[in-house]
Scaffold this motif. Structure first.
Motif, PDB file in Angstrom:
ATOM      1  N   ALA A 133       3.178   6.209  10.511  1.00 48.45           N
ATOM      2  CA  ALA A 133       3.558   5.165   9.562  1.00 48.45           C
ATOM      3  C   ALA A 133       2.970   5.433   8.176  1.00 48.45           C
ATOM      4  N   GLY A 134       1.717   5.910   8.140  1.00 52.95           N
ATOM      5  CA  GLY A 134       1.081   6.174   6.853  1.00 52.95           C
ATOM      6  C   GLY A 134       1.769   7.280   6.070  1.00 52.95           C
ATOM      7  N   LEU A 135       2.129   8.359   6.770  1.00 55.01           N
ATOM      8  CA  LEU A 135       2.804   9.463   6.082  1.00 55.01           C
ATOM      9  C   LEU A 135       4.215   9.077   5.650  1.00 55.01           C
TER      10      LEU A 135
ATOM     11  N   ALA B   8       5.025   6.076   4.768  1.00 52.56           N
ATOM     12  CA  ALA B   8       4.797   5.235   3.594  1.00 52.56           C
ATOM     13  C   ALA B   8       4.643   6.090   2.345  1.00 52.56           C
ATOM     14  N   GLN B   9       3.918   7.197   2.467  1.00 53.53           N
ATOM     15  CA  GLN B   9       3.731   8.076   1.317  1.00 53.53           C
ATOM     16  C   GLN B   9       5.058   8.662   0.842  1.00 53.53           C
ATOM     17  N   CYS B  10       5.937   8.983   1.796  1.00 53.17           N
ATOM     18  CA  CYS B  10       7.248   9.516   1.407  1.00 53.17           C
ATOM     19  C   CYS B  10       8.038   8.485   0.605  1.00 53.17           C
ATOM     20  N   TRP B  11       8.096   7.246   1.111  1.00 50.74           N
ATOM     21  CA  TRP B  11       8.869   6.217   0.411  1.00 50.74           C
ATOM     22  C   TRP B  11       8.241   5.884  -0.926  1.00 50.74           C
ATOM     23  N   SER B  12       6.923   5.928  -0.990  1.00 49.80           N
ATOM     24  CA  SER B  12       6.252   5.679  -2.258  1.00 49.80           C
ATOM     25  C   SER B  12       6.624   6.742  -3.284  1.00 49.80           C
ATOM     26  N   THR B  13       6.631   8.006  -2.849  1.00 49.13           N
ATOM     27  CA  THR B  13       7.004   9.099  -3.749  1.00 49.13           C
ATOM     28  C   THR B  13       8.437   8.931  -4.251  1.00 49.13           C
ATOM     29  N   LEU B  14       9.300   8.400  -3.385  1.00 48.09           N
ATOM     30  CA  LEU B  14      10.695   8.180  -3.758  1.00 48.09           C
ATOM     31  C   LEU B  14      10.874   6.898  -4.577  1.00 48.09           C
ATOM     32  N   GLY B  15       9.804   6.122  -4.761  1.00 46.98           N
ATOM     33  CA  GLY B  15       9.888   4.910  -5.567  1.00 46.98           C
ATOM     34  C   GLY B  15      10.390   3.692  -4.835  1.00 46.98           C
ATOM     35  N   ASP B  16      10.494   3.774  -3.509  1.00 51.81           N
ATOM     36  CA  ASP B  16      10.925   2.623  -2.709  1.00 51.81           C
ATOM     37  C   ASP B  16       9.672   1.869  -2.275  1.00 51.81           C
ATOM     38  N   TRP B  17       9.107   1.065  -3.196  1.00 53.94           N
ATOM     39  CA  TRP B  17       7.803   0.444  -2.958  1.00 53.94           C
ATOM     40  C   TRP B  17       7.841  -0.555  -1.818  1.00 53.94           C
ATOM     41  N   ARG B  18       8.926  -1.274  -1.674  1.00 57.74           N
ATOM     42  CA  ARG B  18       8.984  -2.284  -0.614  1.00 57.74           C
ATOM     43  C   ARG B  18       8.919  -1.628   0.760  1.00 57.74           C
TER      44      ARG B  18
ATOM     45  N   ALA C 289       0.577   0.865   9.217  1.00 64.48           N
ATOM     46  CA  ALA C 289      -0.449   1.882   9.457  1.00 64.48           C
ATOM     47  C   ALA C 289      -1.833   1.254   9.532  1.00 64.48           C
ATOM     48  N   THR C 290      -2.124   0.304   8.634  1.00 64.51           N
ATOM     49  CA  THR C 290      -3.455  -0.320   8.647  1.00 64.51           C
ATOM     50  C   THR C 290      -3.676  -1.122   9.919  1.00 64.51           C
ATOM     51  N   ARG C 291      -2.621  -1.700  10.442  1.00 65.71           N
ATOM     52  CA  ARG C 291      -2.759  -2.517  11.656  1.00 65.71           C
ATOM     53  C   ARG C 291      -2.928  -1.653  12.908  1.00 65.71           C
TER      54      ARG C 291
ATOM     55  N   ALA D 271      -9.269   3.271   5.236  1.00 67.96           N
ATOM     56  CA  ALA D 271      -9.392   3.139   3.784  1.00 67.96           C
ATOM     57  C   ALA D 271      -8.183   3.750   3.076  1.00 67.96           C
ATOM     58  N   LEU D 272      -7.716   4.894   3.555  1.00 64.88           N
ATOM     59  CA  LEU D 272      -6.576   5.567   2.931  1.00 64.88           C
ATOM     60  C   LEU D 272      -5.311   4.723   3.028  1.00 64.88           C
ATOM     61  N   TYR D 273      -4.997   4.236   4.226  1.00 58.63           N
ATOM     62  CA  TYR D 273      -3.777   3.451   4.398  1.00 58.63           C
ATOM     63  C   TYR D 273      -3.841   2.144   3.608  1.00 58.63           C
ATOM     64  N   THR D 274      -5.022   1.546   3.559  1.00 61.76           N
ATOM     65  CA  THR D 274      -5.163   0.293   2.819  1.00 61.76           C
ATOM     66  C   THR D 274      -5.017   0.545   1.321  1.00 61.76           C
ATOM     67  N   ALA D 275      -5.525   1.676   0.842  1.00 60.39           N
ATOM     68  CA  ALA D 275      -5.349   2.035  -0.562  1.00 60.39           C
ATOM     69  C   ALA D 275      -3.869   2.275  -0.869  1.00 60.39           C
ATOM     70  N   GLU D 276      -3.177   2.923   0.060  1.00 60.30           N
ATOM     71  CA  GLU D 276      -1.736   3.127  -0.097  1.00 60.30           C
ATOM     72  C   GLU D 276      -1.021   1.779  -0.168  1.00 60.30           C
ATOM     73  N   LEU D 277      -1.412   0.873   0.715  1.00 54.08           N
ATOM     74  CA  LEU D 277      -0.803  -0.460   0.731  1.00 54.08           C
ATOM     75  C   LEU D 277      -1.045  -1.181  -0.592  1.00 54.08           C
TER      76      LEU D 277
END
Length: 475
Positions: free
Chosen positions: A365-367, A369-379, A388-390, A401-407
């Motif tokens: 889930a964390g990785l 999330a990083q892909c969608w973030s890079t693509l600009g799909d923040w939601r 991922a944090t859960r 800490a990493l997943y929460t920072a991503e969130l």
């Protein structure tokens, strides 16, 4: 150097598989069972770096009697049983050494699961008059003493491997104890990184790496030992490379990964080659070279395909997805994500490499999330980051800490400053025990996005606490 107490090295004692222990593992994979062992150890204040390889050695009979730390953990997991009930040899028969009194069994209600029980064991303490614990060499014992919770103190547990092995490497060929020490160095680095992050560990971790390659230069007593040394040194180079990577030293990381790749090519080690390419792909993505990330991930998949591990192929598909996202190729990214999810769904297997113990639903889930973030799909990114944090095992403090920072960053960019600040404050709390330049860099980006929203609930508190953070030191 004192000879190893590893009983597998005794030619007059043929290995006898521990079928009892294998039955206790049940339907769990070695990696899953190793995770249960580590969790049980934390419950009673022990520190063990159990992984799939250790479980395999026990089941193969290579470990006839565990050291005292593992003994306490196993008796906690299976209360009312003795070591012999678990398939081990009596301690007094191993190397002819006398035994300390066995740890008392744990009494518990019949309806409780072993992992849910409290145990009356305190933290393991060294016995000054005790000879080497069984299955541990002089090198291991000196190199990996139990550390404290502080990162710098934990890093100090890595250094003695170099001083313990460099002198011997110059004068004699390496044996099984030296190979075991290199393998344990890899496990210890991974464990410390999971708990504390890379900053503060990198410089000290380079010492055992230099020692490992000194051992390779000296040669080994047997071909099987030489193969273990090459594999261990390559994995150690990747582990040290990751510490460099996570602490922002990209050039150093690239050099270490290349060293591991060269080692894999010399020995024809497909697993090591796949691992080296996997990390190279991740580094290339973070360094802003997405096309290289795609090529390295595809090379990793070619190397890994004969290994028969769907989970490994799933992770490598995620590495490829990250590269496609960096190229703004949404279609390529989505196709790779679909492959990653399908392969992950096939479950774990005995073919999964031991270094993949971190890769579960949370990392998937964390990785993503990083892909969608890079693509600009923040939601969509924040949805996966929250998942991922859960899902993350509390043992992996750095990843939480990493997943929460991503969130936090995804929420900030998606227009939810109050929720972003709440997540950011959780990360700041975790930074007391986790030191990672990557995570601090992510928080800095979040702070910049939140600056215009200081009046939103919690934002001012986050910004003020973040501004008071000391700058990361590279040492």
């Amino acid at each position: 150097m004192a000879s190893s107490t590893d009983t597998s090295a005794q030619p007059d004692r043929p290995l006898r598989p521990n079928t009892v222990f294998r039955q206790l593992r049940g339907r769990r994979s070695p990696a899953e069972f190793a995770a249960l062992v580590r969790r049980a150890a934390r419950e009673i204040g022990e520190r063990v770096s159990c992984d799939a390889r250790y479980v395999g050695r026990v089941e193969a009979g290579e470990i006839r009697c565990p050291n005292y730390a593992y003994e306490r953990v196993f008796l906690h997991m299976f209360p009312g049983r003795t070591l012999t009930d678990l398939g081990f040899a009596p301690r007094s028969t191993v190397r002819g050494r006398g035994a300390r009194p066995a740890a008392p069994p744990v009494a518990a209600a019949a309806h409780e699961h072993p992992r849910d029980r409290d145990a009356p064991y305190g933290a393991h303490r060294p016995y000054p008059n005790d000879p080497l614990n069984h299955e541990e060499s002089d090198v291991l014992r000196r190199a990996f003493m139990t550390g404290t919770g502080a990162t710098v103190a934990a890093a100090a547990t890595l250094g003695p491997l170099g001083t313990a092995t460099d002198a011997s490497a110059a004068s004699r060929r390496a044996g099984t104890s030296e190979a075991a020490a290199v393998e344990e160095a890899v496990r210890r680095i991974r464990l410390l990184d999971d708990q504390h992050g890379a900053d503060g560990l990198y410089r000290r971790a380079a010492e055992p790496l230099r020692a490992a390659y000194a051992l390779l230069d000296a040669g080994a007593t047997r071909q099987t030992t030489a193969e273990r040394l090459h594999s261990g040194a390559g994995e150690l180079a990747i582990s040290v490379g990751w510490l460099a990577h996570d602490s922002g030293r990209f050039d150093d990381a690239r050099s270490h990964y290349a060293e591991a790749l060269a080692t894999s090519r010399m020995t024809g080690d497909a697993g090591l080659e796949a691992h080296a390419f996997c990390n190279t792909a991740f580094l290339a993505r973070d360094a802003g070279r997405p096309r290289e990330a795609v090529r390295a991930a595809q090379a990793a998949q070619r190397a890994a395909r004969p290994l028969g591990s769907p989970r490994l192929m799933s992770l490598l598909a995620l590495r490829e997805a990250g590269g496609w996202a960096g190229l703004a190729d949404r279609t390529g990214c989505e196709q790779a994500l679909v492959r990653a999810q399908a392969l992950f769904g096939r479950g774990m297997s005995d073919a999964d490499p031991e270094w993949m113990s971190f890769y579960g639903e949370a990392e998937l889930a964390g990785l993503e999330a990083q892909c969608w973030s890079t693509l600009g799909d923040w939601r969509r990114a924040s949805r996966h980051a929250r998942r991922a944090t859960r899902l993350q095992d509390p043992h992996f403090s750095r990843n939480i800490a990493l997943y929460t920072a991503e969130l936090a960053d995804d929420l900030a960019r998606d227009g939810h400053p109050d929720e972003a600040a709440t997540a950011g404050l959780r990360v700041l709390d975790l930074l007391a025990q986790v030191q990672s330049s990557r995570i601090q860099s992510m928080l800095a980006g979040t702070a910049r996005v939140l600056l215009p929203h200081r009046r939103a609930s919690g934002v001012a508190d986050f910004l003020d606490r973040h501004a008071s953070l000391p700058r990361p030191r590279r040492g």
